[in-house]
Each structure stands twice: as C-alpha cells, then as structure tokens.
Enzyme design. Structure first.
Site, short mmCIF file in Angstrom:
data_model
loop_
_atom_site.label_atom_id
_atom_site.label_comp_id
_atom_site.label_asym_id
_atom_site.label_seq_id
_atom_site.Cartn_x
_atom_site.Cartn_y
_atom_site.Cartn_z
N SER A 20 -41.59 -41.09 -24.52
CA SER A 20 -41.21 -42.03 -25.59
C SER A 20 -41.04 -41.29 -26.91
O SER A 20 -40.09 -41.53 -27.66
CB SER A 20 -42.29 -43.10 -25.75
OG SER A 20 -42.31 -43.94 -24.63
N GLY A 86 -33.65 -46.55 -19.50
CA GLY A 86 -33.58 -47.77 -20.31
C GLY A 86 -33.91 -47.48 -21.76
O GLY A 86 -33.32 -48.07 -22.67
N SER A 155 -41.66 -55.68 -26.80
CA SER A 155 -40.97 -54.49 -26.30
C SER A 155 -40.79 -53.48 -27.42
O SER A 155 -40.16 -53.76 -28.44
CB SER A 155 -39.61 -54.88 -25.73
OG SER A 155 -38.80 -53.72 -25.60
N ASP A 293 -46.43 -49.33 -18.04
CA ASP A 293 -45.90 -48.29 -17.15
C ASP A 293 -46.95 -47.80 -16.16
O ASP A 293 -46.60 -47.11 -15.18
CB ASP A 293 -45.40 -47.09 -17.98
CG ASP A 293 -44.16 -47.45 -18.80
OD1 ASP A 293 -43.46 -48.42 -18.43
OD2 ASP A 293 -43.91 -46.76 -19.81
N ARG A 367 -41.89 -43.96 -11.13
CA ARG A 367 -43.31 -44.32 -11.20
C ARG A 367 -43.83 -44.87 -9.86
O ARG A 367 -45.00 -44.74 -9.54
CB ARG A 367 -43.57 -45.31 -12.34
CG ARG A 367 -43.26 -44.68 -13.70
CD ARG A 367 -43.88 -45.44 -14.85
NE ARG A 367 -43.18 -45.15 -16.09
CZ ARG A 367 -43.37 -44.07 -16.85
NH1 ARG A 367 -44.27 -43.17 -16.52
NH2 ARG A 367 -42.67 -43.89 -17.96
#
Ligand code: S3P
Length: 407
Positions: A20, A86, A155, A293, A367
């Site tokens: 991220s 994404g 989000s 996640d 994942r």
C-alpha cells in the site's frame, strides 16, 4: 506448487516492502516537483504496474530515484494496464482525474469485474469525465473542484483516490470516514508538504505543490501475517518478522491472534511468534477494515482453534481479487474443515486438525494461495496449490522465504 507438511517455521524474516505504501510513494513521487528517493519498494507485480503507469505519465524512475512534477506529466501514449491491482487502478483514477488530459486505465480479467463506481462517482462529482464504472476506464481529467464526501464503503482506496484528486482541485476536498481505514495517503501527503489536515474520522486536502521526499518503506504487515500465523499454528515454531509497518488500520490481525491466545511478543515494528493452542473468536464491526486482507489466513488460524469462529461485516471480501468468502471456504474445505459462507463473512468450525494431501485452487488470488500454503505447512501430507503464480502480484520471494524458514 507443492507445500510439504507438517513443518515448523523458525528464524528471522524480512517481509517485502509494504504494498500500500509503495503504490502511494510512486504516485506522490510522480506528482512532487523534483527528485524523490524511495527504498524498500514492494517487488510484486502490482507495484511494478504503478511504476510503469507513472513512467507512462512522464515521471522518470532511475533506481531508487523518481523525478516528477505536474508540469512534466502528459497523456500516456497507450492504455495503462494495471494488471491484477485494484489499488493501482483506483488510486491512478484519482490522480488521472486531476490531470488535464485523457488517461485510459485497464486491468486483467479480475480487475475488470471489480466495482469502480465507488471511485468514479465521487471523481465525477468533482468534475472528472469518466465513461464507465468498470475497467477499462477512460478518464478526461482536469478542472476539478473539491467535495465533502463520505464513501459508501469504508475503503482506503476510495479515500485515497479522492484525496489524490483533491491535490489538483479548486477549494477543499474533504473525506469523512465513520470507520477508519489505513492512513498511508494522509501520512505521505504530510511527508511531502501537502496542505492536509487530518482529524478523527476526517481528512481535508487543498490543491498543493508537493515537495520531493526520501522514504524507506517498512515491511508489509499483511505479508508478515502469513508467517506469523504459520508460527502460531506449527508446533516447535519460533519466528521473528521485522521490520513491519505498524500504523493505523494495519495490525488488527495481531489483536485478533492475541485474543485467540497466540504467543506473540510485539516490539517496535517487530513480531516474534511461537506456537500455542488457539481459541475460536468472532471478527466483525469496526475492526474489519484493519484486517480485511488477513481474513483468509485468519480463517486458517480459526480452523486450528477448537470451536466455532465467525467473520461478519466483511462483504467487501466478495469483491477482492477473487470472491474471498467463497474462495476461503473452498480452501478450508480442501483441508477437511467444516466451514460455510454467509452473505458478509464465514463461519469456521475449528477442530485443530487440517487434513493434508488435497488440492487448492487459488482462483488467481495471491492471498488465497499464500493462506493455503500456511495451512499446508500445518497439515500432515501438505497441499498442492493450483494457480500459485498469482503470488507474484505481491510476494515473489515467498518460496525463497519458505525454503529459508520452514523445516
Ligand atoms: C488497500 C486498501 C484495501 C485493501 C487493499 C489495499 C490500499 O482495499 O484490501 O489490499 O492500499 O488502500 P479497500 O480500500 O478497497 O478496502
């Protein structure tokens, strides 16, 4: 990929750079006027896509240096392919919305099915012209004005897309969050001197010139989670992972493991994990965005706890790289675990036993593949994982770390 089991995990491990943070560092490096230095970037394909995207927009990447600035950015010559990411497509949508030219963003088959309306709608309200709510997205940017917006789903990707667009908008851009999500964009915007204010549940940004910055990206807690859970579950394990990012909304999985009775020693950016028996738990409410996640691998932990664990308020899992509710349940069932999907989560009937020798389909989801690998390490007879190549999107070194730490 064949994972032999049972194995224990020992030693010390440095997870890849936080994914991220890596995406955001590249995007802000492209917008900042001058040369920034970024070390420790994630080496996964997702982040490589963002690097290629900002190069196509006119930033120059030279080893750890990235030279950017709004004045040097231009329309990309071709469609920008975000691959499986994404985060890349949603954050790039925010940046592209603020740039005065046309950018076309696309991705792989999974990204094309994922909802983009959550970012295209607020960006359109800000003044961007975007032709679709699904990739490919044709974005005609520029001429934006600020908005005061509460995303309809918690989000960080949505919050970040709006804040990044707000950097090039007239007036204030405000994002309100009833449930907090990861704060990397706000943290990095402050690092490059953006005009940003952050308060409880709100971030406000104004059009800003960004200063170049130097950043050493810490390890990814979401990747560390696979090893931490493996060490919690495999008898004889004693593993330390460091350094990892431990800021807001990223380490809720550690709290969950602690309440399950895990033997964890937490230091600054360090987690030492040893085997211990686990209890079942319920996961839900405001903690969910902080561990979204990690749910597939926490579900493996739940299968090894004696009793029923339930995950609620996690319908977002249905629109990740795969439908992670169905994929996680199917993965657990391949180990003989009784588990069932619900509309917004799953229930796992843990017995402390995983039956090895089965086959798991990753469904193209990194994942799911890595969570299955953790389960395989604990199961007598291990597991075979189909679609293992998906791991390269976030953790190309997983196999090497497995060889080093599992014995
Ligand atoms: C991310 C935010 C989360 C997470 C994803 C990375 C980010 O997605 O699942 O892996 O870097 O902002 P959402 O913002 O859609 O919840």
């Amino acid at each position: 990929m064949r994972i032999p089991g049972p194995r224990r995990v020992t030693g010390r491990l440095r997870p890849p750079g936080d994914k991220s943070v890596s995406h955001r560092a590249l995007l802000l490096g492209a917008l900042a006027d001058g040369t920034s230095t970024i070390s420790g970037l994630s080496d996964g394909d997702d982040v490589a896509r963002t690097a290629r995207a900002v190069s196509a927009l006119g930033a120059r990447i030279d080893g750890p240096r990235i030279t950017g600035g709004r004045d040097r950015l231009h329309a990309p010559a071709d469609v920008v392919d975000c691959g499986n990411s994404g985060t890349a497509i949603r954050l790039l949508a925010g940046v592209s919305a603020s740039l005065p030219f046309r950018t076309v963003l696309d991705g792989d088959g999974s990204v094309r099915t994922r909802p983009m309306g959550r970012v295209t709608e607020p960006l359109a309200v800000m003044g961007a012209r975007i032709d679709s709510d699904y990739a490919p997205l044709t974005i005609d940017g520029g001429g934006l004005h600020g908005i005061d917006y509460t995303p309809r789903v918690p989000s960080a990707q949505v919050k970040s897309a709006i804040l990044l667009a707000g950097l090039g908008a007239e007036g204030d851009t405000v994002v309100r969050e009833p449930v907090p999500t990861r704060a990397h964009t706000e943290e990095l915007l402050a690092l490059c001197g953006a005009d940003i204010e952050v308060g409880p549940g709100v971030a406000r940004v104004r059009a800003s010139k960004l200063a170049p910055f130097a950043l050493d990206i810490p390890g990814d807690p979401s990747q560390a989670a696979f090893w931490i859970v493996a060490a919690c579950l495999a008898p004889g394990s004693d593993l330390t992972v460091a350094p990892i990012y431990v800021g807001p909304a990223r380490t809720a999985f550690i709290d969950v493991l602690l309440r399950m009775g895990a033997d964890l020693e937490i230091g600054p950016g360090t987690v030492r994990a040893r085997y211990s028996a686990l209890h079942p738990t319920d996961i839900g409410g405001a903690e969910v965005p902080g561990l979204i996640d990690e749910i597939p691998v926490l579900a493996v932990a739940a299968a090894m706890a004696d009793g029923i664990s339930v995950v609620r308020d996690a319908a977002e899992l249905r629109v990740k790289e795969s439908d992670r509710i169905e994929a996680t349940v199917a993965m657990l069932q391949a180990f003989g675990v009784v588990a069932e999907p619900t509309a917004d989560g799953l229930a796992v009937n843990g017995t402390g036993v995983l039956t090895g020798g089965g086959v798991v389909d990753s469904r193209g989801d990194h994942r799911i593949a890595m969570a299955a690998a953790v389960a395989g390490l604990v199961a007598d007879g291990g597991v075979t994982i189909e679609g293992w190549e998906s791991v390269a999107t976030s953790y190309p070194g997983f196999e090497e770390d497995l060889r080093r730490c599992a014995s």
